[in-house]
Design an enzyme around this catalytic site. Structure first.
Site, PDB file in Angstrom:
ATOM      1  CG  HIS A  55      22.883  17.757 -18.393  1.00  0.00           C
ATOM      2  ND1 HIS A  55      21.602  18.162 -18.734  1.00  0.00           N
ATOM      3  CD2 HIS A  55      22.877  16.416 -18.838  1.00  0.00           C
ATOM      4  CE1 HIS A  55      20.671  17.248 -19.090  1.00  0.00           C
ATOM      5  NE2 HIS A  55      21.509  16.219 -18.827  1.00  0.00           N
ATOM      6  CB  SER A  78      23.002  23.054 -21.304  1.00  0.00           C
ATOM      7  OG  SER A  78      22.874  22.241 -20.300  1.00  0.00           O
ATOM      8  CB  SER A  83      21.100  20.535 -16.763  1.00  0.00           C
ATOM      9  OG  SER A  83      21.483  21.048 -18.144  1.00  0.00           O
ATOM     10  CG  ASP A 141      23.136  14.117 -22.488  1.00  0.00           C
ATOM     11  OD1 ASP A 141      21.928  13.141 -22.495  1.00  0.00           O
ATOM     12  OD2 ASP A 141      23.441  14.126 -21.194  1.00  0.00           O
ATOM     13  CD  GLU A 202      26.834  11.041 -21.260  1.00  0.00           C
ATOM     14  OE1 GLU A 202      27.994  11.015 -22.073  1.00  0.00           O
ATOM     15  OE2 GLU A 202      27.131  11.023 -19.943  1.00  0.00           O
ATOM     16  CG  ASN A 227      23.063   4.856 -22.413  1.00  0.00           C
ATOM     17  OD1 ASN A 227      23.055   5.502 -21.380  1.00  0.00           O
ATOM     18  ND2 ASN A 227      22.479   3.571 -22.428  1.00  0.00           N
ATOM     19  CE  LYS A 232      25.612   7.666 -19.799  1.00  0.00           C
ATOM     20  NZ  LYS A 232      24.490   7.493 -19.432  1.00  0.00           N
ATOM     21  CG  ASP A 236      26.049   8.554 -16.169  1.00  0.00           C
ATOM     22  OD1 ASP A 236      24.702   8.828 -15.891  1.00  0.00           O
ATOM     23  OD2 ASP A 236      26.329   9.446 -16.833  1.00  0.00           O
ATOM     24  CG  ASN A 237      22.611   5.233 -17.417  1.00  0.00           C
ATOM     25  OD1 ASN A 237      23.733   6.093 -17.615  1.00  0.00           O
ATOM     26  ND2 ASN A 237      21.667   5.016 -18.369  1.00  0.00           N
ATOM     27  CB  CYS A 241      20.248   7.759 -11.023  1.00  0.00           C
ATOM     28  SG  CYS A 241      20.120   8.770 -12.357  1.00  0.00           S
ATOM     29  CG  HIS A 347      17.163  13.145 -21.987  1.00  0.00           C
ATOM     30  ND1 HIS A 347      18.407  13.398 -21.593  1.00  0.00           N
ATOM     31  CD2 HIS A 347      17.059  13.837 -23.073  1.00  0.00           C
ATOM     32  CE1 HIS A 347      18.940  14.277 -22.254  1.00  0.00           C
ATOM     33  NE2 HIS A 347      18.079  14.833 -23.237  1.00  0.00           N
ATOM     34  CG  HIS A 400      24.920  11.439 -12.477  1.00  0.00           C
ATOM     35  ND1 HIS A 400      23.752  11.443 -11.834  1.00  0.00           N
ATOM     36  CD2 HIS A 400      24.893  10.353 -13.420  1.00  0.00           C
ATOM     37  CE1 HIS A 400      22.769  10.824 -12.507  1.00  0.00           C
ATOM     38  NE2 HIS A 400      23.627  10.019 -13.597  1.00  0.00           N
ATOM     39  CB  SER A 408      29.723   9.234 -18.472  1.00  0.00           C
ATOM     40  OG  SER A 408      29.049   8.430 -17.293  1.00  0.00           O
ATOM     41  CD  GLN A 412      29.837  11.357 -25.143  1.00  0.00           C
ATOM     42  OE1 GLN A 412      30.517  11.208 -26.283  1.00  0.00           O
ATOM     43  NE2 GLN A 412      28.750  11.361 -24.974  1.00  0.00           N
TER      44      GLN A 412
HETATM   45  P1  NAI Z   1      16.185   1.458 -19.479  1.00  0.00           P
HETATM   46  O1  NAI Z   1      15.622   1.196 -20.847  1.00  0.00           O
HETATM   47  O2  NAI Z   1      17.070   0.841 -18.742  1.00  0.00           O
HETATM   48  O3  NAI Z   1      15.088   1.863 -18.165  1.00  0.00           O
HETATM   49  C1  NAI Z   1      13.793   2.094 -18.480  1.00  0.00           C
HETATM   50  C2  NAI Z   1      12.775   1.377 -18.016  1.00  0.00           C
HETATM   51  O4  NAI Z   1      11.466   1.813 -17.771  1.00  0.00           O
HETATM   52  C3  NAI Z   1      12.604  -0.015 -18.681  1.00  0.00           C
HETATM   53  O5  NAI Z   1      13.003  -1.242 -17.759  1.00  0.00           O
HETATM   54  C4  NAI Z   1      11.220  -0.032 -19.141  1.00  0.00           C
HETATM   55  O6  NAI Z   1      10.697  -1.458 -19.540  1.00  0.00           O
HETATM   56  C5  NAI Z   1      10.310   0.657 -18.001  1.00  0.00           C
HETATM   57  N1  NAI Z   1       9.393   1.351 -18.663  1.00  0.00           N
HETATM   58  C6  NAI Z   1       8.976   1.955 -20.052  1.00  0.00           C
HETATM   59  N2  NAI Z   1       7.602   2.187 -19.982  1.00  0.00           N
HETATM   60  C7  NAI Z   1       6.948   2.184 -18.572  1.00  0.00           C
HETATM   61  C8  NAI Z   1       5.934   2.238 -18.278  1.00  0.00           C
HETATM   62  N3  NAI Z   1       4.992   2.719 -18.868  1.00  0.00           N
HETATM   63  N4  NAI Z   1       5.803   1.973 -16.889  1.00  0.00           N
HETATM   64  C9  NAI Z   1       6.611   1.347 -16.075  1.00  0.00           C
HETATM   65  N5  NAI Z   1       8.096   1.193 -16.721  1.00  0.00           N
HETATM   66  C10 NAI Z   1       8.207   1.642 -17.865  1.00  0.00           C
HETATM   67  O7  NAI Z   1      16.599   3.188 -19.445  1.00  0.00           O
HETATM   68  P2  NAI Z   1      17.552   3.799 -18.339  1.00  0.00           P
HETATM   69  O8  NAI Z   1      18.914   3.724 -18.935  1.00  0.00           O
HETATM   70  O9  NAI Z   1      17.353   3.512 -17.072  1.00  0.00           O
HETATM   71  O10 NAI Z   1      17.028   5.362 -18.767  1.00  0.00           O
HETATM   72  C11 NAI Z   1      15.772   5.891 -18.255  1.00  0.00           C
HETATM   73  C12 NAI Z   1      15.863   7.268 -18.673  1.00  0.00           C
HETATM   74  O11 NAI Z   1      16.694   8.169 -17.901  1.00  0.00           O
HETATM   75  C13 NAI Z   1      16.239   7.762 -20.151  1.00  0.00           C
HETATM   76  O12 NAI Z   1      15.470   8.628 -20.572  1.00  0.00           O
HETATM   77  C14 NAI Z   1      17.678   8.120 -20.070  1.00  0.00           C
HETATM   78  O13 NAI Z   1      17.912   8.864 -21.232  1.00  0.00           O
HETATM   79  C15 NAI Z   1      17.325   8.940 -18.689  1.00  0.00           C
HETATM   80  N6  NAI Z   1      18.653   9.074 -18.025  1.00  0.00           N
HETATM   81  C16 NAI Z   1      18.913  10.144 -17.037  1.00  0.00           C
HETATM   82  C17 NAI Z   1      19.815  10.363 -16.318  1.00  0.00           C
HETATM   83  C18 NAI Z   1      20.041  11.536 -15.367  1.00  0.00           C
HETATM   84  O14 NAI Z   1      21.136  11.814 -14.797  1.00  0.00           O
HETATM   85  N7  NAI Z   1      18.778  12.116 -15.127  1.00  0.00           N
HETATM   86  C19 NAI Z   1      21.244   9.473 -16.314  1.00  0.00           C
HETATM   87  C20 NAI Z   1      21.061   8.390 -17.413  1.00  0.00           C
HETATM   88  C21 NAI Z   1      19.840   8.132 -18.137  1.00  0.00           C
END
Ligand code: NAI
Length: 479
Positions: A55, A78, A83, A141, A202, A227, A232, A236-237, A241, A347, A400, A408, A412
């Protein structure tokens, strides 16, 4: 003109505004500034060619200029079509010493609101080094830059398959782009892959892809999973968020969150931060989960845990944070309340089945403003979809804030340094940074918050059986 300038951004006249925000962000990014102070003279990244796909925000600008200060050559795109912050991209293209008339910065290919074709073109540009086979390092990322190199090399070996077999509209675009690039420059991706020392990744979703390639035996070079540095994903997560989710909802809709029923799908690191931020605004938050441990955590944190079908008809706000697909379907949206808000912070854009929604014959779309669409069903009710189902905190707001991204991006930068200077310690496979470096990242952020850390006495260290200077926890500790 582009070939001469070797970058593409929306509007160079935004560079001065971008530079001002970069200067403000630097103060909030003590980890990155500490690395500049530590390594700015020795320039340990000299000789590194870093292709970044992440991003293109103000915070990323501080990361890019840190990599440059440490000696690297950098090209950037990006990792999401919505983003980019155009003023940050302009400032990076112009550089601290250039002007809009005489840009002298880093080649950056990014603007807010790319088409998917443009997006993949930008990714290819970031990976294309004039006079060189490609980058020596990827900073990724979500894994799209890594995917392009892997697919390109695979297709050079096997021939490019018919794009119609690609499986999705977006992969069709990738297949076509690779077919054209291989026709123009046969062997380029094989040469690029051979020149790449490694990748640092990332996010959770990109890391999933890397472990999958490691399992399949298709991973071409070592990878550092940034990650899963504690500093991180547990910051960050979660805290990132917690800040940027409601920022996105507010800027997109300005709907009062207090008193509403909000559903967060997924109670991982991202979901935990999202749930806390919505509760902080006074929403009644309901969680959906598939994992009994995370479901139990949510319940113990005081949230009701239900299924989508239990809540679909009465909740006001729906947020997906799973990294999984088809969490909210067109069928779900057909059953929601009038003007329910639907957004994704995971993501990729397949958590909400936008394709399924668009294919329905009983729904029409009206764009309220960029990245905010009202989809109206035949029965008259509508849902408000944010950022076309792409991550709303970056599409509808600015992602963020700097301080959490400093954690984070310090990881990196350290990961890039590790691959460039100590590759012997990282055979092909997916690695996490050693704990002493994770603790270093945290340490670099304490002073700014006025934290006074207690020092372990030698007797106490002996009693616990750990060095007084750390690492303080075993690798299996979960924080
Ligand atoms: P995580 O693996 O810690 O959490 C995801 C959760 O979703 C897990 O607990 C899993 O059991 C649950 N899950 C999976 N399928 C499901 C379903 N059908 N119904 C309900 N729950 C379900 O992953 P994390 O770190 O929380 O990341 C989640 C997403 O967010 C990833 O795609 C990551 O890349 C992205 N992300 C986005 C950020 C942003 O700024 N927008 C920042 C960091 C991560």
């Amino acid at each position: 003109e582009r070939a001469l300038r070797d970058f593409k951004v929306a509007d160079l006249s935004l560079a001065a505004f971008g530079r001002k925000e970069i200067q403000l962000a630097e103060h909030e990014m003590p980890g990155l500034m500490a690395l500049r102070a530590e390594f700015g003279a020795s320039r340990p990244l000299s000789g590194a060619r870093i292709s970044g796909s992440l991003h293109m925000t103000v915070q990323t600008a501080v990361l890019i200029e840190t990599l440059v200060a440490l000696g690297a050559d950098v090209r950037w795109a990006s990792c999401n079509i919505f983003s980019t912050q155009d003023h940050a991209a302009a400032a990076i293209a112009v550089g601290p010493d250039g002007t809009a008339d005489r840009p002298a910065g880093v080649p950056v290919f990014a603007w807010k609101g790319e088409t998917l074709e443009e997006y993949w073109w930008c990714t290819e540009q970031a990976l294309t080094w004039p006079g060189e086979p490609g980058p020596t390092l990827i900073l990724d990322d979500g894994g799209d830059a890594t995917l392009l190199v892997h697919k390109g090399r695979e297709f050079e070996a096997t021939g490019v398959p018919d794009p119609a077999t690609a499986g999705s509209e977006e992969m069709e675009i990738v297949f076509r782009l690779l077919a054209a690039s291989i026709a123009e420059n046969p062997g380029r991706w094989t040469a690029a892959a051979a020149a790449i020392v490694g990748v640092t990744e990332e996010t959770t979703t990109g890391v999933h892809r890397l472990y999958e390639m490691e399992r399949n035996g298709t991973l071409l070079f070592p990878a550092i999973n940034v990650n899963d540095s504690v500093t991180k994903s547990k910051f960050d997560n979660k805290y990132g968020c917690r800040h940027s989710l409601i920022d996105g909802i507010n800027r997109a809709t300005d709907v009062l969150i207090g008193g509403k029923v909000a559903v967060v799908c997924g109670y991982g690191d991202v979901g935990k931060g999202c749930a806390e931020s919505l509760r902080g605004q006074g929403a009644r938050v309901i969680i959906t989960e598939i994992d009994p441990i995370c479901a139990l955590q949510a319940a113990m944190d005081g949230y009701q845990v239900l299924r989508m079908e239990d809540v679909v008809a009465y909740a006001d706000i729906f947020i997906t944070a799973t990294g999984n697909k088809d969490i909210i379907t067109g069928e779900h949206m057909a059953r929601m309340k009038h003007q329910a808000i639907v957004g994704n912070i995971g993501h990729f854009d397949n958590e909400i089945d936008m394709g399924g929604l668009a294919r329905r014959s009983d729904v029409t779309r009206v764009t309220v403003k960029p990245q905010v669409d009202e989809w109206t069903f035949a029965d008259g009710h509508s849902v408000i979809v944010l950022s076309e189902g792409r991550l709303l905190n970056l599409g509808n707001a600015t992602g963020h804030p700097s301080f959490v991204m400093s954690n984070s991006f310090t990881n990196q930068t350290i990961a890039q340094l590790e691959l460039h200077t100590r590759i012997d310690s990282y055979p092909i496979g997916v690695h996490v940074l050693p704990k002493h470096l994770d603790e270093k990242v945290a340490r670099l952020h304490l002073d700014a918050l006025g934290v006074r850390l207690t020092t372990l006495t030698d007797e106490q260290a002996g009693y616990l059986g750990i060095p007084a200077e750390g690492p303080y926890k075993p690798d299996h500790y979960r924080y």
